[in-house]
Structures are given as structure tokens and as C-alpha cells.
Design a protein around this motif. Sequence first.
Motif, PDB file in Angstrom:
ATOM      1  N   LYS A 184       0.729  -1.174  -0.042  1.00 46.60           N
ATOM      2  CA  LYS A 184       0.049   0.058  -0.170  1.00 46.60           C
ATOM      3  C   LYS A 184       0.702   1.290  -0.060  1.00 46.60           C
ATOM      4  O   LYS A 184       0.358   2.338   0.013  1.00 46.60           O
ATOM      5  N   GLN A 185       2.169   1.012   0.182  1.00 45.06           N
ATOM      6  CA  GLN A 185       3.208   2.213   0.193  1.00 45.06           C
ATOM      7  C   GLN A 185       2.721   3.242   1.178  1.00 45.06           C
ATOM      8  O   GLN A 185       2.756   4.439   1.231  1.00 45.06           O
ATOM      9  N   MET A 186       2.635   2.665   2.356  1.00 43.82           N
ATOM     10  CA  MET A 186       2.321   3.500   3.553  1.00 43.82           C
ATOM     11  C   MET A 186       3.753   4.122   3.890  1.00 43.82           C
ATOM     12  O   MET A 186       4.674   3.875   3.818  1.00 43.82           O
ATOM     13  N   THR A 187       3.352   5.326   4.379  1.00 43.38           N
ATOM     14  CA  THR A 187       4.369   6.272   4.993  1.00 43.38           C
ATOM     15  C   THR A 187       4.707   5.506   6.373  1.00 43.38           C
ATOM     16  O   THR A 187       4.310   4.732   6.920  1.00 43.38           O
ATOM     17  N   ILE A 188       6.023   5.991   6.966  1.00 51.25           N
ATOM     18  CA  ILE A 188       6.500   5.427   8.107  1.00 51.25           C
ATOM     19  C   ILE A 188       5.452   5.542   9.184  1.00 51.25           C
ATOM     20  O   ILE A 188       5.316   4.721   9.978  1.00 51.25           O
ATOM     21  N   GLU A 189       4.910   6.657   9.302  1.00 48.66           N
ATOM     22  CA  GLU A 189       3.824   6.900  10.573  1.00 48.66           C
ATOM     23  C   GLU A 189       2.666   5.752  10.345  1.00 48.66           C
ATOM     24  O   GLU A 189       2.195   5.271  11.374  1.00 48.66           O
ATOM     25  N   GLU A 190       2.205   5.490   9.069  1.00 49.27           N
ATOM     26  CA  GLU A 190       1.138   4.647   8.804  1.00 49.27           C
ATOM     27  C   GLU A 190       1.656   3.325   9.064  1.00 49.27           C
ATOM     28  O   GLU A 190       0.830   2.260   9.802  1.00 49.27           O
ATOM     29  N   ARG A 191       2.781   2.814   8.815  1.00 50.10           N
ATOM     30  CA  ARG A 191       3.435   1.553   8.784  1.00 50.10           C
ATOM     31  C   ARG A 191       3.524   1.220  10.466  1.00 50.10           C
ATOM     32  O   ARG A 191       2.997   0.196  10.759  1.00 50.10           O
ATOM     33  N   LEU A 192       3.942   2.534  11.144  1.00 53.26           N
ATOM     34  CA  LEU A 192       3.949   2.070  12.436  1.00 53.26           C
ATOM     35  C   LEU A 192       2.779   1.907  13.412  1.00 53.26           C
ATOM     36  O   LEU A 192       2.426   0.946  14.258  1.00 53.26           O
ATOM     37  N   ALA A 193       1.654   2.691  12.870  1.00 49.53           N
ATOM     38  CA  ALA A 193       0.127   2.516  13.311  1.00 49.53           C
ATOM     39  C   ALA A 193      -0.458   1.242  13.059  1.00 49.53           C
ATOM     40  O   ALA A 193      -1.112   0.589  13.972  1.00 49.53           O
ATOM     41  N   ALA A 194       0.089   0.833  11.688  1.00 42.78           N
ATOM     42  CA  ALA A 194      -0.610  -0.497  11.467  1.00 42.78           C
ATOM     43  C   ALA A 194       0.305  -1.734  12.309  1.00 42.78           C
ATOM     44  O   ALA A 194      -0.609  -2.568  12.539  1.00 42.78           O
ATOM     45  N   ARG A 195       1.463  -1.714  12.538  1.00 43.07           N
ATOM     46  CA  ARG A 195       2.101  -2.495  13.415  1.00 43.07           C
ATOM     47  C   ARG A 195       1.363  -2.516  14.690  1.00 43.07           C
ATOM     48  O   ARG A 195       1.269  -3.743  15.182  1.00 43.07           O
ATOM     49  N   ARG A 196       1.178  -1.526  15.339  1.00 37.44           N
ATOM     50  CA  ARG A 196       0.860  -1.371  16.603  1.00 37.44           C
ATOM     51  C   ARG A 196      -0.457  -1.810  16.748  1.00 37.44           C
ATOM     52  O   ARG A 196      -1.000  -2.332  17.710  1.00 37.44           O
ATOM     53  N   GLU A 197      -1.450  -1.569  15.600  1.00 37.67           N
ATOM     54  CA  GLU A 197      -2.826  -2.062  15.667  1.00 37.67           C
ATOM     55  C   GLU A 197      -2.826  -3.459  15.527  1.00 37.67           C
ATOM     56  O   GLU A 197      -3.836  -4.028  16.376  1.00 37.67           O
ATOM     57  N   HIS A 198      -2.187  -3.804  14.761  1.00 35.42           N
ATOM     58  CA  HIS A 198      -2.420  -5.579  14.473  1.00 35.42           C
ATOM     59  C   HIS A 198      -1.167  -6.370  15.013  1.00 35.42           C
ATOM     60  O   HIS A 198      -1.534  -7.232  15.843  1.00 35.42           O
ATOM     61  N   ALA A 199      -0.015  -6.110  14.699  1.00 33.06           N
ATOM     62  CA  ALA A 199       1.170  -6.880  14.886  1.00 33.06           C
ATOM     63  C   ALA A 199       1.466  -6.977  16.314  1.00 33.06           C
ATOM     64  O   ALA A 199       2.118  -7.901  16.829  1.00 33.06           O
ATOM     65  N   GLU A 200       1.456  -5.702  17.169  1.00 34.49           N
ATOM     66  CA  GLU A 200       1.747  -5.685  18.445  1.00 34.49           C
ATOM     67  C   GLU A 200       0.984  -6.956  19.341  1.00 34.49           C
ATOM     68  O   GLU A 200       1.492  -7.426  20.049  1.00 34.49           O
TER      69      GLU A 200
END
Length: 174
Positions: free
Chosen positions: A30-46
Amino acid sequence: MKVNRDDAAAIQMVIRMDALFLVDRDARKKQMTIEERLAARREHAEVWAEEIRQQCLKLAATVLPKSALGKAIGYTLNLWPKLRRCFDYAEVELSNNLAENSMRPVALGRKNWLHVGSAKAGPKVAAIISIVESCRRLGVPVKDYLLEVLPGMDRRKLSELAALTPARRAATRG
């Protein structure tokens, strides 16, 4: 899993770990920005990462430490603080493939460099290659970087060196 394909605990652990990588794969797609990638990690992967840690703690009490699964659990728990860094810094990759691929030329050339001059040369060659690979990965022209940073290096204070890394230079030039 390589030792025992029927080990349900190992299979579940690998499935959970694969899920962690899906978040980053989706972010790249999805070519996310660094901030979007971090938010996705925290929302799902964490959440999934914490499930992995809890399962490791639970299994650690039931498996032999010297078994394949016991060693994998020990390795995971010992490196847990480093794994967690990807939830604080989006730049930190879950996989070390990038680093391994960057170091492949070093491993292949190791025998060729046995004769570089002295025992002290090895760490110096490693430092130079690290800088070159960092520049290459960041898209920083190596020659320009070295011409800008090296002159006067012997007169710089130790506190100034952090600002001279290829990553810092790329960020200030970007």
C-alpha cells in the motif's frame, strides 16, 4: 518445525510469526508512510507479538531447554527487547534479510581479504563496507558522501560523529 513437522506448538508459533510479516508486506504493497506503517504494526502486529511472547513463556515451562523448540523459545525470549523495537521505530525491519543481503559480499570476499595487511585491517574494512552499504541502501552517492565527511574528520569531536552517519546525512539532505 524443521525437526518435527507435527509439533502443533511450533506450527502455531510459525503461523503467528508469519502474521507479523503480513503487516509489513501489506504496508509495502500500500506504500504506507513510516507513520502509517508504525500505526498498522501497533494496531495489528503488536497484539500478535505479545501472543507469541506469552506462548513462549508458557512453553518454556514445559519443554526441555536443549530441545529444538526449547532453544528456539530461549532465543526468542532473550532477543525479545530487540524484537519489540519495531513497535517503537517503523524504520526497524522485522526481517534481517536486508542486512544479510548487504553482508553477503563481505562473506564472499572474506578469503580475498585475508591479505589486507594486518589484523587491525579487518575491522577497518568492515567499517568502510558498512558505510558504503548504508549509502547504497539510502540512495546516497558514496563518493559525494565520503568527500563531504572525510575532510577534517581527525579534528571532529566524538559528539559530532552521530550527525555524520549516512542515514543522518540523507535525512538532512532529503
